[in-house]
Scaffold this motif. Structure first.
Motif, PDB file in Angstrom:
ATOM      1  N   UNK A  31      27.723   2.609 -15.340  1.00 30.35           N
ATOM      2  CA  UNK A  31      28.077   5.158 -14.496  1.00 30.35           C
ATOM      3  C   UNK A  31      30.084   3.592 -14.023  1.00 30.35           C
ATOM      4  N   UNK A  32      29.296   2.315 -13.764  1.00 33.81           N
ATOM      5  CA  UNK A  32      29.890   1.838 -12.688  1.00 33.81           C
ATOM      6  C   UNK A  32      31.312   1.113 -13.663  1.00 33.81           C
ATOM      7  N   UNK A  33      31.263   1.043 -14.812  1.00 37.25           N
ATOM      8  CA  UNK A  33      32.486   0.478 -15.055  1.00 37.25           C
ATOM      9  C   UNK A  33      33.324   2.108 -15.398  1.00 37.25           C
ATOM     10  N   UNK A  34      32.519   2.646 -15.676  1.00 36.21           N
ATOM     11  CA  UNK A  34      33.516   4.061 -15.620  1.00 36.21           C
ATOM     12  C   UNK A  34      34.406   4.279 -15.016  1.00 36.21           C
ATOM     13  N   UNK A  35      33.739   4.012 -13.955  1.00 38.23           N
ATOM     14  CA  UNK A  35      34.453   4.274 -12.148  1.00 38.23           C
ATOM     15  C   UNK A  35      35.607   3.527 -11.701  1.00 38.23           C
ATOM     16  N   UNK A  36      35.882   2.543 -12.308  1.00 38.20           N
ATOM     17  CA  UNK A  36      35.907   1.250 -11.966  1.00 38.20           C
ATOM     18  C   UNK A  36      37.493   1.047 -13.314  1.00 38.20           C
ATOM     19  N   UNK A  37      37.645   1.447 -14.106  1.00 39.81           N
ATOM     20  CA  UNK A  37      38.887   1.511 -15.576  1.00 39.81           C
ATOM     21  C   UNK A  37      38.550   2.572 -16.228  1.00 39.81           C
ATOM     22  N   UNK A  38      39.602   2.325 -16.670  1.00 43.66           N
ATOM     23  CA  UNK A  38      39.331   3.746 -18.225  1.00 43.66           C
ATOM     24  C   UNK A  38      38.256   3.266 -19.305  1.00 43.66           C
TER      25      UNK A  38
ATOM     26  N   UNK B  59      25.254  -8.621 -10.947  1.00 43.68           N
ATOM     27  CA  UNK B  59      23.727  -8.409 -10.685  1.00 43.68           C
ATOM     28  C   UNK B  59      23.464  -6.769 -10.528  1.00 43.68           C
ATOM     29  N   UNK B  60      23.673  -5.680 -11.704  1.00 47.69           N
ATOM     30  CA  UNK B  60      23.036  -4.692 -10.750  1.00 47.69           C
ATOM     31  C   UNK B  60      21.864  -4.625 -10.480  1.00 47.69           C
ATOM     32  N   UNK B  61      21.502  -4.254  -9.397  1.00 45.01           N
ATOM     33  CA  UNK B  61      20.201  -3.758  -8.820  1.00 45.01           C
ATOM     34  C   UNK B  61      20.569  -2.172  -7.938  1.00 45.01           C
TER      35      UNK B  61
ATOM     36  N   UNK C 270      16.097  -8.729   1.778  1.00 44.59           N
ATOM     37  CA  UNK C 270      15.016  -9.285   0.685  1.00 44.59           C
ATOM     38  C   UNK C 270      16.204  -9.663  -0.556  1.00 44.59           C
ATOM     39  N   UNK C 271      17.089 -10.382   0.065  1.00 43.53           N
ATOM     40  CA  UNK C 271      18.240 -10.856  -1.362  1.00 43.53           C
ATOM     41  C   UNK C 271      17.460 -12.094  -1.034  1.00 43.53           C
ATOM     42  N   UNK C 272      18.414 -12.726  -1.882  1.00 46.81           N
ATOM     43  CA  UNK C 272      18.495 -14.288  -1.397  1.00 46.81           C
ATOM     44  C   UNK C 272      20.412 -14.458  -1.129  1.00 46.81           C
ATOM     45  N   UNK C 273      19.919 -15.966  -0.322  1.00 51.01           N
ATOM     46  CA  UNK C 273      20.390 -15.932   0.985  1.00 51.01           C
ATOM     47  C   UNK C 273      21.867 -16.801  -0.032  1.00 51.01           C
ATOM     48  N   UNK C 274      22.730 -16.721   0.518  1.00 50.40           N
ATOM     49  CA  UNK C 274      23.985 -17.445  -0.310  1.00 50.40           C
ATOM     50  C   UNK C 274      24.797 -17.250  -0.923  1.00 50.40           C
ATOM     51  N   UNK C 275      24.348 -15.362  -1.918  1.00 48.62           N
ATOM     52  CA  UNK C 275      25.171 -15.323  -2.404  1.00 48.62           C
ATOM     53  C   UNK C 275      25.369 -13.670  -2.050  1.00 48.62           C
ATOM     54  N   UNK C 276      26.910 -13.509  -2.421  1.00 48.31           N
ATOM     55  CA  UNK C 276      27.501 -12.788  -1.320  1.00 48.31           C
ATOM     56  C   UNK C 276      27.027 -10.615  -2.127  1.00 48.31           C
ATOM     57  N   UNK C 277      27.224 -10.315  -1.482  1.00 55.79           N
ATOM     58  CA  UNK C 277      26.759  -8.834  -2.135  1.00 55.79           C
ATOM     59  C   UNK C 277      27.654  -7.537  -1.155  1.00 55.79           C
ATOM     60  N   UNK C 278      27.263  -6.051  -1.751  1.00 55.32           N
ATOM     61  CA  UNK C 278      27.913  -5.378  -1.393  1.00 55.32           C
ATOM     62  C   UNK C 278      27.093  -3.886  -2.176  1.00 55.32           C
ATOM     63  N   UNK C 279      26.780  -3.382  -0.648  1.00 54.89           N
ATOM     64  CA  UNK C 279      25.878  -1.538  -1.476  1.00 54.89           C
ATOM     65  C   UNK C 279      27.924  -0.466  -1.700  1.00 54.89           C
ATOM     66  N   UNK C 280      26.986  -0.040  -2.650  1.00 49.94           N
ATOM     67  CA  UNK C 280      28.668   0.779  -3.795  1.00 49.94           C
ATOM     68  C   UNK C 280      27.679   2.037  -4.481  1.00 49.94           C
ATOM     69  N   UNK C 281      28.808   3.325  -4.065  1.00 53.68           N
ATOM     70  CA  UNK C 281      27.833   4.072  -4.942  1.00 53.68           C
ATOM     71  C   UNK C 281      28.984   4.722  -6.161  1.00 53.68           C
ATOM     72  N   UNK C 282      28.629   3.855  -7.309  1.00 47.63           N
ATOM     73  CA  UNK C 282      30.125   4.871  -8.086  1.00 47.63           C
ATOM     74  C   UNK C 282      30.171   6.483  -8.588  1.00 47.63           C
ATOM     75  N   UNK C 283      29.429   6.867  -7.846  1.00 46.69           N
ATOM     76  CA  UNK C 283      29.822   8.476  -7.811  1.00 46.69           C
ATOM     77  C   UNK C 283      30.674   8.344  -6.753  1.00 46.69           C
ATOM     78  N   UNK C 284      30.189   8.102  -5.678  1.00 41.07           N
ATOM     79  CA  UNK C 284      31.087   8.796  -4.647  1.00 41.07           C
ATOM     80  C   UNK C 284      32.175   8.279  -4.056  1.00 41.07           C
TER      81      UNK C 284
END
Length: 334
Positions: free
Chosen positions: A177-184, A246-248, A299-313
């Motif tokens: 779903x993410x790939x279809x949202x950010x690419x063709x 890493x998609x969680x 809960x997430x490990x320190x030192x690894x960048x993270x982001x919250x996103x929604x492929x639908x919205x």
């Protein structure tokens, strides 16, 4: 169609050409019936050559091409004429292809650039004609060399997808779903595990006309490093990706534990995987409020960048692109 059109592993029997034999010939002229040796050399046997082709993305075209045999060299002839070289055989492969010997498992060649050519199996050398063995004390040599045999054996061609970013996650984490949202790209999307059975590539447009390539890879399951699920067939494609996303999913029971399982599977398969750039993306985040996001961050490990996103919205997708672009252009720390 997905299953039949993407082939990333091929086993072929290869045989390079036999070198032509040198000629044992003596010159005879009108006025000299014993003018001396003039046997020419044999021609080289044909090589088997790998050639990179950026227009290919699978090994499908080699699926029924099980015997790759190069032409033998021609024997030498009189008047010091060298035999014709055997015709080389070219095997066009997609970029990211690795060639191995089946018996030893040794890596013999790797194709990474369009038009790149590597002699995979050398043809046998042509034998020397008897004119090469004439000496003051042996002016009529009766000896010429036979050609050297070519190289033969069962070989393996293995494709490892070339992409800037690899999507890593359990089945149904939202990678397609993410790939279809950010690419063709239009990967198959459904509400069940292992919808994606083969890698899917998509080009992501970025600011200033820039772009990068993202690969949607089949989902990992616990035990993949030992071959469970799609196992090694999936994990080898991650080896080429400098950045792993890493998609969680937001509704995961334990986000930190899910990341650790994924990380552990990569490490067990190849410890060098841990040297890559990691980014964590929490998918399906449109269902989260600020309080829930704060709880997940703990809960997430320190030192690894993270982001919250929604492929639908579309929430958080620009920030995700920024994070991936920064990771691609930042050298990993020692």
């Amino acid at each position: 169609m997905e299953k039949t059109n993407f082939i990333d592993y091929i086993r072929v029997f290869c045989k390079s050409g036999h070198g032509g034999a040198g000629s044992k010939h003596f010159m005879r002229t009108k006025y000299n019936a014993q003018a001396g040796p003039d046997g020419g050399d044999g021609g080289r046997g044909g090589h088997i050559i790998l050639k990179g082709n950026a227009q290919l993305w699978t090994l499908l075209h080699l699926r029924y091409y099980k015997n790759v045999i190069a032409e033998n060299g021609e024997g030498g002839s009189g008047n010091n004429c060298t035999g014709r070289f055997g015709k080389d055989t070219y095997i066009e492969v997609p970029l990211g292809t690795v060639a191995r010997d089946e018996e030893t498992g040794e890596e013999e060649a790797e194709i990474l650039e369009d038009g790149q050519e590597i002699i995979w199996l050398k043809g046998g050398r042509g034998g020397l004609g008897n004119s090469n063995f004439a000496t003051p004390t042996n002016q009529v040599p009766e000896h010429a060399q036979p050609g050297e045999p070519g190289v033969e054996g069962w070989k393996v061609l293995e494709l490892k997808v070339l992409a800037d970013v690899g999507l890593v996650g359990f089945p149904n984490a939202g990678k397609s779903t993410l790939l279809s949202s950010i690419s063709a790209a239009k990967p198959k999307i459904a509400d069940y595990a292992f919808t994606t059975l083969i890698p899917q590539l998509g080009m992501v447009d970025y600011r200033g006309g820039k772009s990068f390539c993202v690969a949607d890879l089949p989902g990992i399951i616990e035990g993949a490093a030992e071959g469970k699920g799609l196992g090694h067939r999936f994990l080898r494609h991650i080896e080429r990706n400098p950045v792993l996303l890493f998609l969680i999913p937001a509704d995961s029971a334990d986000h930190g534990e899910e990341f650790r399982i994924l990380e552990r599977e990569l490490e067990e398969y190849n410890p060098e995987m841990l040297d890559k750039q990691f980014v964590i993306g929490i998918s399906k985040s449109d269902m989260l409020d600020d309080e829930l996001k704060a709880g997940i961050e703990k809960e997430l490990p320190e030192g690894i960048p993270h982001v919250f996103f929604s492929s639908i919205t579309g929430q958080g997708l620009p920030a995700l692109k920024d994070l991936l672009w920064d990771a691609l252009n930042t050298p990993p720390t020692e």
